[in-house]
Design a protein around this motif. Structure first.
Motif, PDB file in Angstrom:
ATOM      1  N   ARG B  90     -18.497   4.949   1.686  1.00  0.00           N
ATOM      2  CA  ARG B  90     -17.202   5.501   1.258  1.00  0.00           C
ATOM      3  C   ARG B  90     -17.333   6.798   0.466  1.00  0.00           C
ATOM      4  N   LYS B  91     -18.517   7.390   0.445  1.00  0.00           N
ATOM      5  CA  LYS B  91     -18.691   8.580  -0.394  1.00  0.00           C
ATOM      6  C   LYS B  91     -17.830   9.761   0.078  1.00  0.00           C
ATOM      7  N   ASN B  92     -17.472   9.757   1.354  1.00  0.00           N
ATOM      8  CA  ASN B  92     -16.671  10.883   1.853  1.00  0.00           C
ATOM      9  C   ASN B  92     -15.160  10.625   1.806  1.00  0.00           C
ATOM     10  N   SER B  93     -14.785   9.440   1.335  1.00  0.00           N
ATOM     11  CA  SER B  93     -13.358   9.139   1.273  1.00  0.00           C
ATOM     12  C   SER B  93     -12.951   8.786  -0.152  1.00  0.00           C
ATOM     13  N   LYS B  94     -12.203   9.696  -0.768  1.00  0.00           N
ATOM     14  CA  LYS B  94     -11.812   9.465  -2.165  1.00  0.00           C
ATOM     15  C   LYS B  94     -10.676   8.437  -2.273  1.00  0.00           C
ATOM     16  N   ASP B  95     -10.046   8.112  -1.142  1.00  0.00           N
ATOM     17  CA  ASP B  95      -8.925   7.168  -1.178  1.00  0.00           C
ATOM     18  C   ASP B  95      -9.377   5.708  -1.199  1.00  0.00           C
ATOM     19  N   LEU B  96     -10.637   5.455  -0.810  1.00  0.00           N
ATOM     20  CA  LEU B  96     -11.097   4.064  -0.732  1.00  0.00           C
ATOM     21  C   LEU B  96     -11.620   3.592  -2.090  1.00  0.00           C
ATOM     22  N   ALA B  97     -11.231   2.361  -2.450  1.00  0.00           N
ATOM     23  CA  ALA B  97     -11.621   1.843  -3.769  1.00  0.00           C
ATOM     24  C   ALA B  97     -13.050   1.285  -3.738  1.00  0.00           C
ATOM     25  N   SER B 148      -4.688  -6.005   5.728  1.00  0.00           N
ATOM     26  CA  SER B 148      -3.625  -6.814   5.111  1.00  0.00           C
ATOM     27  C   SER B 148      -2.261  -6.299   5.549  1.00  0.00           C
ATOM     28  N   PRO B 149      -1.349  -7.226   5.886  1.00  0.00           N
ATOM     29  CA  PRO B 149      -0.011  -6.773   6.309  1.00  0.00           C
ATOM     30  C   PRO B 149       0.783  -6.189   5.149  1.00  0.00           C
ATOM     31  N   GLU B 150       0.527  -6.705   3.929  1.00  0.00           N
ATOM     32  CA  GLU B 150       1.249  -6.246   2.724  1.00  0.00           C
ATOM     33  C   GLU B 150       0.255  -6.053   1.586  1.00  0.00           C
ATOM     34  N   PHE B 151       0.728  -5.407   0.540  1.00  0.00           N
ATOM     35  CA  PHE B 151      -0.108  -5.287  -0.662  1.00  0.00           C
ATOM     36  C   PHE B 151      -0.293  -6.678  -1.256  1.00  0.00           C
ATOM     37  N   TYR B 152      -1.458  -6.936  -1.785  1.00  0.00           N
ATOM     38  CA  TYR B 152      -1.704  -8.207  -2.470  1.00  0.00           C
ATOM     39  C   TYR B 152      -2.392  -7.900  -3.793  1.00  0.00           C
ATOM     40  N   PHE B 159      -4.053  -4.158  -3.935  1.00  0.00           N
ATOM     41  CA  PHE B 159      -4.693  -3.408  -2.848  1.00  0.00           C
ATOM     42  C   PHE B 159      -4.057  -3.666  -1.489  1.00  0.00           C
ATOM     43  N   LEU B 160      -4.444  -2.764  -0.584  1.00  0.00           N
ATOM     44  CA  LEU B 160      -4.252  -2.982   0.844  1.00  0.00           C
ATOM     45  C   LEU B 160      -5.693  -2.945   1.362  1.00  0.00           C
ATOM     46  N   MET B 181      -8.063  -0.282  -0.492  1.00  0.00           N
ATOM     47  CA  MET B 181      -7.408   0.956  -0.903  1.00  0.00           C
ATOM     48  C   MET B 181      -6.447   0.569  -2.021  1.00  0.00           C
ATOM     49  N   ALA B 182      -6.599   1.216  -3.170  1.00  0.00           N
ATOM     50  CA  ALA B 182      -5.762   0.870  -4.327  1.00  0.00           C
ATOM     51  C   ALA B 182      -4.317   1.247  -4.063  1.00  0.00           C
ATOM     52  N   VAL B 183      -3.394   0.415  -4.568  1.00  0.00           N
ATOM     53  CA  VAL B 183      -1.960   0.643  -4.354  1.00  0.00           C
ATOM     54  C   VAL B 183      -1.539   2.023  -4.870  1.00  0.00           C
ATOM     55  N   GLU B 184      -2.218   2.478  -5.925  1.00  0.00           N
ATOM     56  CA  GLU B 184      -1.844   3.777  -6.518  1.00  0.00           C
ATOM     57  C   GLU B 184      -1.971   4.912  -5.510  1.00  0.00           C
ATOM     58  N   LYS B 185      -2.997   4.816  -4.658  1.00  0.00           N
ATOM     59  CA  LYS B 185      -3.221   5.886  -3.665  1.00  0.00           C
ATOM     60  C   LYS B 185      -2.055   5.941  -2.676  1.00  0.00           C
ATOM     61  N   VAL B 186      -1.614   4.750  -2.258  1.00  0.00           N
ATOM     62  CA  VAL B 186      -0.501   4.690  -1.296  1.00  0.00           C
ATOM     63  C   VAL B 186       0.795   5.105  -1.988  1.00  0.00           C
ATOM     64  N   LEU B 187       0.954   4.628  -3.231  1.00  0.00           N
ATOM     65  CA  LEU B 187       2.183   4.968  -3.971  1.00  0.00           C
ATOM     66  C   LEU B 187       2.280   6.469  -4.222  1.00  0.00           C
ATOM     67  N   ASP B 188       1.139   7.111  -4.473  1.00  0.00           N
ATOM     68  CA  ASP B 188       1.131   8.572  -4.678  1.00  0.00           C
ATOM     69  C   ASP B 188       1.683   9.273  -3.434  1.00  0.00           C
ATOM     70  N   LYS B 189       1.241   8.775  -2.270  1.00  0.00           N
ATOM     71  CA  LYS B 189       1.707   9.378  -1.014  1.00  0.00           C
ATOM     72  C   LYS B 189       3.199   9.116  -0.816  1.00  0.00           C
ATOM     73  N   GLN B 190       3.627   7.891  -1.185  1.00  0.00           N
ATOM     74  CA  GLN B 190       5.054   7.558  -1.060  1.00  0.00           C
ATOM     75  C   GLN B 190       5.892   8.413  -2.003  1.00  0.00           C
ATOM     76  N   LYS B 191       5.363   8.628  -3.209  1.00  0.00           N
ATOM     77  CA  LYS B 191       6.088   9.448  -4.187  1.00  0.00           C
ATOM     78  C   LYS B 191       6.229  10.874  -3.683  1.00  0.00           C
ATOM     79  N   PHE B 192       5.178  11.359  -3.021  1.00  0.00           N
ATOM     80  CA  PHE B 192       5.223  12.719  -2.479  1.00  0.00           C
ATOM     81  C   PHE B 192       6.356  12.832  -1.448  1.00  0.00           C
TER      82      PHE B 192
END
Lengths: 55, 281
Positions: B90-97, B148-152, B159-160, B181-192
């Motif tokens: 995962r070193k090349n992907s900053k979105d993965l936890a 995962s179908p939803e965040f848990y 996470f997802l 993938m941490a929820v914060e990463k997805v939420l940041d994209k949603q906020k954008f």
């Protein structure tokens, strides 16, 4: 000023009396007094010519 | 005199504003919700793709070493090598936890490796630690790559996650590899996306405001002028200058009609006055 235009009211009166004069005033949007004050321009004469044919 | 709240200008402005708010509100909620769903689906697809590729990398010696790990082996060279390998995925992907591997014993899941060991040594899943907050997709991960179908939420956060089976040389599934993938990463994209929609709605309101202003200065102004003239005529003032309306619309027709009526009334008034004079002679 406006003598020619005012003359059209006399023509209208001869053609159809008061009703024709009212019609003329409505079509030209000018009463007799206004017609007397308006210039006898080509545009106004043309307007009255067209209106007199309709009354 | 027309009261302000009864005026066409007020009612049109209020109607326009309500209409804009209604349309933009509905657009915002429908678009934002759909965008959120679409974004989550995209993230899920990305996770499935990433974990699918990662599962093909964990094979041979590294997998054998992983399966031989026992409780308390965290300080061994093998464990450091394994977690270093997972971290490298995962070193090349900053979105993965983080990446981790679990094995299954009956209905229970136990951790084999967790790359969080290298970054947060005080908070990682230890070898043999049972994972009790089973994400439903985790079970499916032993069969095929899934997400995962939803965040848990578990004790490490919300996470997802993506899961894929790890198979030995015989093709038998021996463990499952997971990525979070941490929820914060997805939420940041949603906020954008939300912010972008706010900007679009804001611009729409400004444009609509300009349209209202345009109406106020043209059509409504003509109607107001005509109303004022009509009001004076109704008070007996026939010598009123009716407005000059440039647009050849219904208001123009109304104004022209009014001019004809005023001319007729003026003529009759003058004729009546003349007749009176003649009768008095």
């Amino acid at each position: 000023m406006g003598n020619i235009l005012a003359g059209y009211f006399a023509i209208a009166k001869a053609k159809g009396g008061l009703v024709a004069q009212v019609k003329l005033a409505m079509i030209t949007k000018m009463s007799l007094e206004k017609a007397k004050q308006a210039p006898d321009s080509q545009e106004n004469i043309k307007l009255f010519e067209a209106a007199i044919d309709k009354v | 005199m027309v009261r302000f709240y009864n005026s066409l200008q007020f009612r049109l402005t209020v109607s326009f504003i309500l209409l804009i708010l209604l349309i933009t509100g509905l657009t915002y909620f429908s678009t934002y919700n759909e965008a959120k769903k679409a974004l989550k689906e995209t993230v899920r697809e990305e996770l499935i793709e990433v974990i699918g590729i990662a599962s093909t990398q964990v094979k041979g010696d590294i997998l054998k070493k992983m399966l031989l790990l026992k409780t308390g082996d965290e300080e061994t060279t093998e464990y450091k090598e394994i977690t270093g390998f997972l971290l490298g995925l995962r070193k090349n992907s900053k979105d993965l936890a983080n990446f981790y591997v679990l094995r299954r014993e009956g209905d229970k899941m136990f951790f084999l490796a967790d790359d969080a060991y290298l970054e947060t040594p005080d908070d990682f899943a230890k070898i043999g630690e049972e994972y009790t907050d089973n994400d439903e997709a985790l079970i499916q991960g032993f069969t095929a790559a899934t997400a995962s179908p939803e965040f848990y939420t578990d004790k490490w956060g919300t996470f997802l996650s993506g899961y894929a089976p790890l198979k030995d040389e015989t093709g038998k599934t021996v463990a499952v590899i997971g990525v979070d993938m941490a929820v914060e990463k997805v939420l940041d994209k949603q906020k954008f996306i939300g912010s972008l929609l706010y900007i679009i709605i804001g611009l729409s309101i400004v444009i609509a405001g300009l349209i209202i202003l345009f109406f106020s200065r043209t059509i409504i102004k003509d109607i107001t002028n005509l109303t004022k003239a009509t009001s004076r005529i109704s008070q007996g003032e026939l010598d009123v200058q009716l407005p000059e309306i440039k647009s050849r619309n219904e208001i123009y027709e109304l104004n022209e009609g009014l001019k004809s009526v005023v001319a007729a009334v003026e003529f009759l008034k003058d004729a009546a006055a003349e007749k009176n004079i003649e009768q008095n002679k």
